[in-house]
Each structure stands twice: as structure tokens, then as C-alpha cells.
Design an enzyme around this catalytic site. Structure first.
Site, short mmCIF file in Angstrom:
data_model
loop_
_atom_site.label_atom_id
_atom_site.label_comp_id
_atom_site.label_asym_id
_atom_site.label_seq_id
_atom_site.Cartn_x
_atom_site.Cartn_y
_atom_site.Cartn_z
N ASP A 134 -5.02 -12.03 7.87
CA ASP A 134 -3.68 -12.16 7.29
C ASP A 134 -3.66 -13.10 6.09
O ASP A 134 -4.64 -13.83 5.83
CB ASP A 134 -2.68 -12.64 8.35
CG ASP A 134 -3.19 -13.81 9.19
OD1 ASP A 134 -4.13 -14.49 8.75
OD2 ASP A 134 -2.66 -14.03 10.28
N ASN A 166 3.74 -18.69 20.42
CA ASN A 166 4.63 -17.62 20.91
C ASN A 166 3.86 -16.34 21.24
O ASN A 166 4.44 -15.29 21.46
CB ASN A 166 5.74 -17.32 19.88
CG ASN A 166 5.17 -16.82 18.55
OD1 ASN A 166 3.98 -16.61 18.42
ND2 ASN A 166 6.04 -16.65 17.57
N HIS A 199 1.62 -14.83 19.21
CA HIS A 199 1.24 -13.93 18.11
C HIS A 199 -0.27 -13.91 17.92
O HIS A 199 -0.96 -14.88 18.21
CB HIS A 199 2.00 -14.26 16.81
CG HIS A 199 1.59 -15.50 16.07
ND1 HIS A 199 2.50 -16.44 15.64
CD2 HIS A 199 0.38 -15.94 15.64
CE1 HIS A 199 1.86 -17.38 14.98
NE2 HIS A 199 0.58 -17.12 14.97
N GLU A 239 4.17 -11.18 15.15
CA GLU A 239 5.10 -11.97 15.95
C GLU A 239 5.62 -11.15 17.13
O GLU A 239 5.50 -9.92 17.14
CB GLU A 239 6.26 -12.41 15.05
CG GLU A 239 5.85 -13.27 13.85
CD GLU A 239 5.59 -14.73 14.23
OE1 GLU A 239 5.17 -15.01 15.36
OE2 GLU A 239 5.79 -15.60 13.35
#
Ligand code: GLP
Length: 233
Positions: free
Chosen positions: A62, A128, A130, A135
């Protein structure tokens, strides 16, 4: 999923490296690489090793959208500084977060992944759940896409920037469908901040609300945990 429990980040990183080295000895030619704090010691192992990566290809997961060229916070610079400047690869790819047409960039990146099937993919995990920058709520079948970062991700990553308002709100991320195409996956999680996400990834429902839970369905995943990230210790 194979779980490897270690009592230090150094040991976990050495084990991750040994898996990569063994895979390269068996013919792996393409590595999928991650950024963030988690793989820093792994990249140190790689830099200090005698392994020659110059015949290999690396594809990163990314990149932030919109950072100026050469920005220290960009993942392109991170990879140069932590690995590529010392250990050259034959070719390295990272999504271009400054592309004028980001949708076209996503399509082009998926094509690159198809042309260079990933033998070993390194992953960290967000608090979280990811993976990459996918996400919670990201589709399990999506390819590379432009993603909106959640507030918790911006909070977690602001330590690399002058302030939270300097953290880009979007990124281009390899999709979950592409990540799970990797033949072998090594997910590394260090620190108690990751314990909740690790527990849900390993033992929770497989759901798009917990992106890393998809790894339960992959045939070759090694999860490397330290004492703090490991909910069972
Ligand atoms: C970042 C990256 C991920 C990384 C994760 C955890 O936002 N996009 O690839 O795995 O969040 O980062 P860290 O290793 O710094 O905890």
C-alpha cells in the site's frame, strides 16, 4: 493457521526471516512486503543477511494518497530506507499514491500482481484488524482500491507525522482478494495493542468486519506473536 509464539520481537523477526530464506531456497522469486513498525526488525535481518535478493521482485501492499514525492512518510521512502537501498531487488513495485488517475493505478497494480504472483506475503495487522490498508468492511473479493482510512488508523499512524491532521485520509491498497492469492503468508503481530485484533483474527467469525479473519481460510499462514500480542499467554 500455524501460530509461532516468541518472547521477543527479535526472535519473531528472525523466525520470519528464516521462513523467507527457506522459501527463496526453494525457488520463491516474489515477495509481498509490508510497512509499519512491525517488520522493521525483519528488514534489519534481511539487510544484514548474506541472502542475495537481486534476482527477486518485491510488491508492496500500500501507499498513502497525495504525499509529496520523496516524503519521508511515504511507504516508497520507508522501503528504500529500511531495505531496498541496502538490499537491491531486481524490481520493486509500490502503488503510486500521486497518480492523477488513481482508479487506473489500481487496475494497473492488479495487473502487476497477476504478472508477479506473490510467493511469500509479509503482513502486519492494524489494531482494528486491517491488513494492508483494508479497513473493516472492505470486501473480501476486492482487488487494489482507493481506501478511506478510519480514524483509529489515522490515530495509530500519526506517530510518523507532525500531527494527526498531516496523516493522509486515503491510501491505495492491494485488496484482500490479491493478498490471499499469495502462496504463503507470514503475519507478524507485536505488542498488547494488537491482542484484541489477533484474538478475533484467529478465533473469531470470518467476516469483512475483521479483515484479517479471512486468513483462517488460507492454506499456508504462519502467525508470529510476541507475549504481549498473544491473548492466550
Ligand atoms: C499500517 C499499514 C499496515 C500495517 C499496519 C500496522 O497502517 N498499512 O500494512 O501492517 O498498519 O502497523 P504497525 O506495524 O506500525 O503496527
Amino acid at each position: 493457521m500455524k501460530i509461532v509464539r516468541v518472547n521477543s520481537e527479535t526472535l519473531g523477526s528472525k523466525i520470519a526471516f528464516s521462513i523467507i530464506r527457506e522459501a527463496t531456497e526453494k525457488g520463491a522469486v516474489t515477495l509481498g512486503l509490508a510497512t509499519g513498525s512491525t517488520p522493521l526488525k525483519l528488514y534489519k535481518e534481511m539487510r544484514e543477511s548474506s541472502v542475495d535478493f537481486s534476482g527477486m521482485t518485491a510488491l508492496n501492499l500500500d501507499e498513502y494518497v497525495g504525499l509529496p514525492v520523496g516524503s519521508d512518510q511515504s511507504y516508497a521512502e520507508f522501503m528504500k530506507a529500511n531495505l531496498f537501498a541496502t538490499k537491491p531487488f531486481k524490481e520493486t513495485f509500490i502503488p503510486d499514491g500521486r497518480a492523477a488517475d488513481l482508479e487506473a493505478e489500481c487496475v494497473a497494480y492488479d495487473k502487476l500482481i497477476d504478472e508477479h504472483p506473490i510467493d511469500v506475503q509479509i503482513l502486519g495487522i492494524g489494531t482494528n484488524g486491517h491488513i494492508g490498508f483494508n479497513e473493516p468492511g472492505s470486501s473480501f473479493v476486492a482487488g487494489t482500491s482507493v481506501v478511506n482510512l478510519t480514524e483509529s488508523t489515522i490515530e495509530a499512524n500519526k506517530r510518523f507525522f507532525a500531527s494527526a491532521s498531516d496523516v493522509p485520509t486515503q491510501a491505495v491498497s492491494m485488496g484482500i482478494a490479491s493478498i490471499v492469492k499469495a502462496k504463503k503468508i507470514i503475519l507478524i503481530a507485536f505488542g498488547e495493542g494488537k491482542a484484541d485484533a489477533v484474538r478475533k483474527m484467529l478465533y473469531g467469525e470470518v467476516t469483512e468486519d475483521m479483515p484479517a479473519s479471512i486468513l483462517q481460510r488460507h492454506p499456508d499462514v504462519t502467525v508470529i506473536l510476541d507475549d504481549e500480542s498473544d491473548i492466550l499467554i
